[in-house]
Each structure stands twice: as structure tokens, then as C-alpha cells.
Design a protein around this motif. Structure first.
Motif, mmCIF file in Angstrom:
data_model
loop_
_atom_site.group_PDB
_atom_site.id
_atom_site.type_symbol
_atom_site.label_atom_id
_atom_site.label_comp_id
_atom_site.label_asym_id
_atom_site.label_seq_id
_atom_site.Cartn_x
_atom_site.Cartn_y
_atom_site.Cartn_z
ATOM 1 N N ALA A 1 -4.754 6.828 13.301
ATOM 2 C CA ALA A 1 -5.410 7.074 14.450
ATOM 3 C C ALA A 1 -5.817 6.010 14.816
ATOM 4 N N GLY A 2 -5.483 4.892 14.817
ATOM 5 C CA GLY A 2 -6.324 3.872 15.077
ATOM 6 C C GLY A 2 -7.635 3.458 14.896
ATOM 7 N N GLU A 3 -8.342 4.365 14.282
ATOM 8 C CA GLU A 3 -9.981 4.504 14.667
ATOM 9 C C GLU A 3 -10.655 4.299 13.467
ATOM 10 N N ALA A 4 -9.918 3.645 12.267
ATOM 11 C CA ALA A 4 -10.815 3.397 11.309
ATOM 12 C C ALA A 4 -10.172 2.045 10.681
ATOM 13 N N GLU A 5 -10.135 0.777 9.863
ATOM 14 C CA GLU A 5 -10.543 -0.752 9.801
ATOM 15 C C GLU A 5 -10.198 0.020 8.211
ATOM 16 N N MET A 6 -8.918 -0.893 7.667
ATOM 17 C CA MET A 6 -8.603 -0.255 6.263
ATOM 18 C C MET A 6 -8.693 -1.951 5.438
ATOM 19 N N GLY A 7 -9.686 -1.283 4.553
ATOM 20 C CA GLY A 7 -9.222 -2.627 3.390
ATOM 21 C C GLY A 7 -8.903 -3.089 3.177
ATOM 22 N N PHE A 8 -8.957 -4.258 2.497
ATOM 23 C CA PHE A 8 -7.947 -5.101 1.496
ATOM 24 C C PHE A 8 -7.399 -4.073 0.850
ATOM 25 N N VAL A 9 -8.021 -3.933 -0.233
ATOM 26 C CA VAL A 9 -7.295 -3.012 -1.108
ATOM 27 C C VAL A 9 -6.527 -2.424 -1.013
ATOM 28 N N ALA A 10 -7.279 -1.066 -0.002
ATOM 29 C CA ALA A 10 -6.005 -0.241 0.776
ATOM 30 C C ALA A 10 -5.037 -0.655 1.460
ATOM 31 N N PHE A 11 -4.890 -2.118 2.222
ATOM 32 C CA PHE A 11 -3.665 -3.102 2.743
ATOM 33 C C PHE A 11 -2.765 -3.591 1.516
ATOM 34 N N ARG A 12 -3.476 -3.700 0.437
ATOM 35 C CA ARG A 12 -2.315 -4.021 -0.703
ATOM 36 C C ARG A 12 -1.298 -3.295 -1.222
ATOM 37 N N ARG A 13 -2.788 -2.331 -1.306
ATOM 38 C CA ARG A 13 -1.574 -0.717 -1.923
ATOM 39 C C ARG A 13 -0.778 -0.486 -1.155
ATOM 40 N N ALA A 14 -0.820 -0.033 0.421
ATOM 41 C CA ALA A 14 0.121 0.512 1.559
ATOM 42 C C ALA A 14 0.977 -0.993 1.050
ATOM 43 N N SER A 15 1.017 -1.908 0.993
ATOM 44 C CA SER A 15 2.104 -2.629 1.674
ATOM 45 C C SER A 15 2.759 -2.535 0.152
ATOM 46 N N GLU A 16 2.906 -2.386 -0.795
ATOM 47 C CA GLU A 16 3.040 -1.989 -2.354
ATOM 48 C C GLU A 16 4.257 -1.438 -2.106
ATOM 49 N N ALA A 17 3.207 -0.355 -2.074
ATOM 50 C CA ALA A 17 4.008 1.336 -1.930
ATOM 51 C C ALA A 17 4.780 2.045 -0.955
ATOM 52 N N TRP A 18 4.953 0.187 0.288
ATOM 53 C CA TRP A 18 6.099 0.529 1.652
ATOM 54 C C TRP A 18 5.686 -0.825 1.802
ATOM 55 N N PRO A 19 6.861 -1.346 1.454
ATOM 56 C CA PRO A 19 7.589 -2.902 2.043
ATOM 57 C C PRO A 19 6.971 -2.858 3.339
ATOM 58 N N GLU A 20 8.236 -2.509 3.956
ATOM 59 C CA GLU A 20 8.689 -2.253 5.616
ATOM 60 C C GLU A 20 6.789 -2.621 6.156
ATOM 61 N N LEU A 21 5.924 -1.590 5.798
ATOM 62 C CA LEU A 21 4.665 -1.742 6.442
ATOM 63 C C LEU A 21 4.730 -3.151 7.126
ATOM 64 N N THR A 22 4.521 -4.307 6.270
ATOM 65 C CA THR A 22 4.443 -5.643 6.772
ATOM 66 C C THR A 22 5.149 -5.711 7.813
ATOM 67 N N GLU A 23 6.409 -5.176 7.407
ATOM 68 C CA GLU A 23 7.557 -5.919 8.433
ATOM 69 C C GLU A 23 7.503 -5.200 9.626
ATOM 70 N N LYS A 24 7.394 -4.408 9.797
ATOM 71 C CA LYS A 24 6.816 -3.393 10.757
ATOM 72 C C LYS A 24 5.506 -4.499 11.239
ATOM 73 N N LEU A 25 4.749 -4.306 10.881
ATOM 74 C CA LEU A 25 3.437 -5.103 12.017
ATOM 75 C C LEU A 25 4.173 -6.325 12.207
ATOM 76 N N ASN A 26 4.810 -7.082 11.553
ATOM 77 C CA ASN A 26 5.420 -8.522 11.824
ATOM 78 C C ASN A 26 6.588 -8.247 13.130
ATOM 79 N N GLY A 27 6.183 -7.145 13.295
ATOM 80 C CA GLY A 27 7.936 -6.814 15.050
ATOM 81 C C GLY A 27 9.361 -6.683 14.334
ATOM 82 N N GLY A 28 8.833 -6.420 13.209
ATOM 83 C CA GLY A 28 10.222 -5.925 12.853
ATOM 84 C C GLY A 28 10.505 -4.227 13.097
ATOM 85 N N ALA A 29 12.308 -4.238 13.128
ATOM 86 C CA ALA A 29 12.773 -2.851 13.005
ATOM 87 C C ALA A 29 12.087 -1.790 12.018
ATOM 88 N N GLU A 30 12.374 -0.668 13.404
ATOM 89 C CA GLU A 30 11.990 0.454 12.772
ATOM 90 C C GLU A 30 12.556 0.973 10.977
#
Length: 82
Positions: A53-82
Motif C-alpha cells: 500500500a506504500g504505507e511503510a518503508e521496507m528495511g534493507f534486509v527485507a528488501f534484499r530478501r525480496a530482491s533475491e526471491a523475486w529478481p524482477e523486483l529490481t527491474e520493475k523499480l528501474n522502469g523495466g517491463a512487467e
């Protein structure tokens, strides 16, 4: 009145919203539940809902876990295709 901080030239609220949108797209495309995502991130499902919902800031550890589990996250944040 002070303005909100900028992160890489974007307002904090915009960064949170973009991250939430990317997480929601991943949730939907991978057919994940909030519980699935919470397990990966080491957070509660309520906290994951706040990230989406964009209501909370994700900490670095959680963000790293997300990026490793779902590599497309970084691409989406950098303006990549869906």
C-alpha cells in the motif's frame, strides 16, 4: 514547512508507492498470498500489506530478501517491463 526527503531525486512517498506497485505486480504474477510473501521477507502479512500500500518503508534486509526471491523486483523499480 519542510518538504519530504528525496531518494535518488524522487520524493519518499513516490519511492514507497513504486515499490508497493512492484510488489503487488509480483504478488499477482506469481500468484502469491500475503502470507507467502511474509514468509520470504521474515515479516508479518500485515507488514507486507503496508509495503504494498506504500504505507511503510521496507528495511534493507527485507528488501534484499525480496530482491533475491523475486529478481524482477529490481527491474520493475528501474522502469523495466512487467
Amino acid at each position: 514547512m519542510a518538504s519530504s526527503p528525496n531518494i535518488f531525486g524522487k520524493a519518499q512517498a513516490d519511492v514507497l508507492a513504486e515499490t508497493g506497485t512492484a510488489l503487488l505486480q509480483i504478488k499477482n504474477s506469481r500468484r502469491l498470498t500475503l502470507e507467502d510473501m511474509a514468509r520470504v521477507l521474515g515479516r508479518t502479512d500485515d507488514m507486507v500489506a503496508k509495503y504494498i500500500a506504500g504505507e511503510a518503508e521496507m528495511g534493507f534486509v527485507a528488501f534484499r530478501r525480496a530482491s533475491e526471491a523475486w529478481p524482477e523486483l529490481t527491474e520493475k523499480l528501474n522502469g523495466g517491463a512487467e
